[in-house]
Design a protein around this motif. Structure first.
Motif, PDB file in Angstrom:
ATOM      1  N   LEU A 200       0.839  -1.198   0.000  1.00  0.00           N
ATOM      2  CA  LEU A 200       0.000   0.000   0.000  1.00  0.00           C
ATOM      3  C   LEU A 200       0.878   1.253   0.000  1.00  0.00           C
ATOM      4  O   LEU A 200       0.649   2.188  -0.777  1.00  0.00           O
ATOM      5  N   THR A 201       1.890   1.251   0.833  1.00  0.00           N
ATOM      6  CA  THR A 201       2.813   2.386   0.896  1.00  0.00           C
ATOM      7  C   THR A 201       3.508   2.599  -0.443  1.00  0.00           C
ATOM      8  O   THR A 201       3.656   3.737  -0.909  1.00  0.00           O
ATOM      9  N   GLY A 202       3.929   1.517  -1.077  1.00  0.00           N
ATOM     10  CA  GLY A 202       4.575   1.624  -2.390  1.00  0.00           C
ATOM     11  C   GLY A 202       3.653   2.228  -3.428  1.00  0.00           C
ATOM     12  O   GLY A 202       4.072   3.069  -4.238  1.00  0.00           O
ATOM     13  N   GLU A 203       2.404   1.813  -3.422  1.00  0.00           N
ATOM     14  CA  GLU A 203       1.446   2.344  -4.396  1.00  0.00           C
ATOM     15  C   GLU A 203       1.139   3.814  -4.127  1.00  0.00           C
ATOM     16  O   GLU A 203       0.975   4.596  -5.070  1.00  0.00           O
ATOM     17  N   VAL A 204       1.059   4.202  -2.865  1.00  0.00           N
ATOM     18  CA  VAL A 204       0.871   5.618  -2.546  1.00  0.00           C
ATOM     19  C   VAL A 204       2.064   6.410  -3.064  1.00  0.00           C
ATOM     20  O   VAL A 204       1.901   7.504  -3.625  1.00  0.00           O
ATOM     21  N   GLY A 205       3.254   5.851  -2.929  1.00  0.00           N
ATOM     22  CA  GLY A 205       4.443   6.505  -3.469  1.00  0.00           C
ATOM     23  C   GLY A 205       4.357   6.699  -4.974  1.00  0.00           C
ATOM     24  O   GLY A 205       4.769   7.744  -5.503  1.00  0.00           O
ATOM     25  N   GLU A 206       3.845   5.706  -5.679  1.00  0.00           N
ATOM     26  CA  GLU A 206       3.692   5.825  -7.127  1.00  0.00           C
ATOM     27  C   GLU A 206       2.673   6.907  -7.487  1.00  0.00           C
ATOM     28  O   GLU A 206       2.839   7.625  -8.478  1.00  0.00           O
ATOM     29  N   LEU A 207       1.630   7.045  -6.683  1.00  0.00           N
ATOM     30  CA  LEU A 207       0.646   8.111  -6.898  1.00  0.00           C
ATOM     31  C   LEU A 207       1.291   9.477  -6.654  1.00  0.00           C
ATOM     32  O   LEU A 207       1.136  10.403  -7.455  1.00  0.00           O
ATOM     33  N   VAL A 208       2.031   9.585  -5.573  1.00  0.00           N
ATOM     34  CA  VAL A 208       2.699  10.847  -5.242  1.00  0.00           C
ATOM     35  C   VAL A 208       3.680  11.253  -6.335  1.00  0.00           C
ATOM     36  O   VAL A 208       3.807  12.433  -6.664  1.00  0.00           O
ATOM     37  N   GLU A 209       4.342  10.261  -6.917  1.00  0.00           N
ATOM     38  CA  GLU A 209       5.325  10.538  -7.962  1.00  0.00           C
ATOM     39  C   GLU A 209       4.712  11.300  -9.143  1.00  0.00           C
ATOM     40  O   GLU A 209       5.370  12.153  -9.756  1.00  0.00           O
ATOM     41  N   ILE A 210       3.461  11.023  -9.452  1.00  0.00           N
ATOM     42  CA  ILE A 210       2.783  11.713 -10.552  1.00  0.00           C
ATOM     43  C   ILE A 210       2.708  13.216 -10.279  1.00  0.00           C
ATOM     44  O   ILE A 210       2.840  14.036 -11.183  1.00  0.00           O
ATOM     45  N   PHE A 211       2.530  13.587  -9.028  1.00  0.00           N
ATOM     46  CA  PHE A 211       2.336  14.979  -8.634  1.00  0.00           C
ATOM     47  C   PHE A 211       3.619  15.672  -8.173  1.00  0.00           C
ATOM     48  O   PHE A 211       3.625  16.888  -7.975  1.00  0.00           O
ATOM     49  N   GLN A 212       4.681  14.919  -8.017  1.00  0.00           N
ATOM     50  CA  GLN A 212       5.878  15.386  -7.318  1.00  0.00           C
ATOM     51  C   GLN A 212       6.373  16.766  -7.731  1.00  0.00           C
ATOM     52  O   GLN A 212       6.644  17.602  -6.890  1.00  0.00           O
ATOM     53  N   TRP A 213       6.534  17.020  -8.993  1.00  0.00           N
ATOM     54  CA  TRP A 213       7.128  18.292  -9.429  1.00  0.00           C
ATOM     55  C   TRP A 213       6.123  19.222 -10.095  1.00  0.00           C
ATOM     56  O   TRP A 213       6.511  20.189 -10.745  1.00  0.00           O
ATOM     57  N   LEU A 214       4.852  18.947  -9.920  1.00  0.00           N
ATOM     58  CA  LEU A 214       3.827  19.811 -10.513  1.00  0.00           C
ATOM     59  C   LEU A 214       3.589  21.032  -9.633  1.00  0.00           C
ATOM     60  O   LEU A 214       3.682  20.958  -8.404  1.00  0.00           O
ATOM     61  N   THR A 215       3.252  22.137 -10.260  1.00  0.00           N
ATOM     62  CA  THR A 215       2.821  23.310  -9.498  1.00  0.00           C
ATOM     63  C   THR A 215       1.418  23.012  -8.961  1.00  0.00           C
ATOM     64  O   THR A 215       0.742  22.081  -9.432  1.00  0.00           O
ATOM     65  N   PRO A 216       0.946  23.805  -7.995  1.00  0.00           N
ATOM     66  CA  PRO A 216      -0.427  23.601  -7.522  1.00  0.00           C
ATOM     67  C   PRO A 216      -1.451  23.667  -8.665  1.00  0.00           C
ATOM     68  O   PRO A 216      -2.397  22.875  -8.696  1.00  0.00           O
ATOM     69  N   GLU A 217      -1.227  24.582  -9.601  1.00  0.00           N
ATOM     70  CA  GLU A 217      -2.155  24.710 -10.725  1.00  0.00           C
ATOM     71  C   GLU A 217      -2.095  23.480 -11.629  1.00  0.00           C
ATOM     72  O   GLU A 217      -3.134  22.983 -12.093  1.00  0.00           O
TER      73      GLU A 217
ATOM     74  N   ARG B  49      -1.705  11.348 -18.011  1.00  0.00           N
ATOM     75  CA  ARG B  49      -1.609  11.489 -16.552  1.00  0.00           C
ATOM     76  C   ARG B  49      -2.901  11.031 -15.879  1.00  0.00           C
ATOM     77  O   ARG B  49      -2.867  10.424 -14.812  1.00  0.00           O
ATOM     78  N   ALA B  50      -4.032  11.326 -16.491  1.00  0.00           N
ATOM     79  CA  ALA B  50      -5.317  10.923 -15.911  1.00  0.00           C
ATOM     80  C   ALA B  50      -5.394   9.405 -15.790  1.00  0.00           C
ATOM     81  O   ALA B  50      -5.835   8.876 -14.763  1.00  0.00           O
ATOM     82  N   THR B  51      -4.935   8.710 -16.811  1.00  0.00           N
ATOM     83  CA  THR B  51      -4.912   7.240 -16.756  1.00  0.00           C
ATOM     84  C   THR B  51      -3.988   6.770 -15.646  1.00  0.00           C
ATOM     85  O   THR B  51      -4.340   5.866 -14.874  1.00  0.00           O
ATOM     86  N   ALA B  52      -2.821   7.383 -15.542  1.00  0.00           N
ATOM     87  CA  ALA B  52      -1.870   7.000 -14.497  1.00  0.00           C
ATOM     88  C   ALA B  52      -2.458   7.242 -13.108  1.00  0.00           C
ATOM     89  O   ALA B  52      -2.334   6.392 -12.216  1.00  0.00           O
ATOM     90  N   VAL B  53      -3.119   8.375 -12.918  1.00  0.00           N
ATOM     91  CA  VAL B  53      -3.748   8.684 -11.622  1.00  0.00           C
ATOM     92  C   VAL B  53      -4.817   7.643 -11.301  1.00  0.00           C
ATOM     93  O   VAL B  53      -4.866   7.108 -10.188  1.00  0.00           O
ATOM     94  N   ARG B  54      -5.689   7.349 -12.266  1.00  0.00           N
ATOM     95  CA  ARG B  54      -6.749   6.358 -12.026  1.00  0.00           C
ATOM     96  C   ARG B  54      -6.152   5.003 -11.665  1.00  0.00           C
ATOM     97  O   ARG B  54      -6.635   4.327 -10.744  1.00  0.00           O
ATOM     98  N   HIS B  55      -5.114   4.590 -12.377  1.00  0.00           N
ATOM     99  CA  HIS B  55      -4.492   3.285 -12.099  1.00  0.00           C
ATOM    100  C   HIS B  55      -3.872   3.250 -10.705  1.00  0.00           C
ATOM    101  O   HIS B  55      -4.026   2.259  -9.981  1.00  0.00           O
ATOM    102  N   GLU B  56      -3.172   4.303 -10.351  1.00  0.00           N
ATOM    103  CA  GLU B  56      -2.538   4.315  -9.023  1.00  0.00           C
ATOM    104  C   GLU B  56      -3.568   4.409  -7.911  1.00  0.00           C
ATOM    105  O   GLU B  56      -3.422   3.753  -6.868  1.00  0.00           O
ATOM    106  N   LEU B  57      -4.613   5.202  -8.108  1.00  0.00           N
ATOM    107  CA  LEU B  57      -5.684   5.248  -7.104  1.00  0.00           C
ATOM    108  C   LEU B  57      -6.332   3.875  -6.949  1.00  0.00           C
ATOM    109  O   LEU B  57      -6.644   3.445  -5.823  1.00  0.00           O
TER     110      LEU B  57
END
Length: 103
Positions: free
Chosen positions: A32-49, A60-68
Motif C-alpha cells: 500500500l505504501t509503495g502504491e501511494v508513493g507511485e501516486l505521489v510521484e505523478i504529482f511530485q514536481w507539478l505546481t499547484p495549478e 496522466r489521468a490514466t496514471a492517476v486512475r491506475h494508481e488510485l
C-alpha cells in the motif's frame, strides 16, 4: 460494487494465483505504501495549478486512475485481512474528528 463485493473479488483474484501466503498484514501495508508513493510521484514536481489540472492530460489521468485503484485495492485487502469494516471505521473517525475539531 459494494466494499464487501470488491474485497471478495480481490480475494478470489489472489486465491486463483495462490498469492494468499504473501498477503500478510505487513506485506499488504508495505505494498500500500509503495502504491501511494507511485501516486505521489505523478504529482511530485507539478505546481499547484498543474496538479489541479492533472486529469485534463489523458496520459496522466490514466496514471492517476491506475494508481488510485492500486491504493484502493491494497487498502481493501489489508482491511479484509485484518477484519476491519472500513465504512464503520471511517464513520467512527469522522465522529471523532468532529469532536476534536469542532466547526
Amino acid at each position: 460494487m459494494e466494499i464487501r463485493e470488491l474485497q471478495d473479488a480481490l480475494a478470489a483474484f489472489a486465491r486463483e494465483r495462490d498469492w494468499g501466503p504473501f498477503h500478510t498484514p505487513k506485506n499488504l501495508a508495505m505494498a500500500l505504501t509503495g502504491e501511494v508513493g507511485e501516486l505521489v510521484e505523478i504529482f511530485q514536481w507539478l505546481t499547484p495549478e498543474e496538479s489541479a489540472a492533472v486529469m485534463a492530460d489523458p496520459e496522466r489521468a490514466t496514471a492517476v486512475r491506475h494508481e488510485l485503484a492500486d491504493v484502493f485495492a491494497y487498502l481493501l485487502m489489508l482491511a479484509d485481512t485484518l477484519d476491519v469494516d472500513l465504512a464503520a471505521a471511517l464513520t467512527d473517525k469522522m465522529v471523532s474528528n468532529a469532536r476534536k475539531y469542532p466547526a
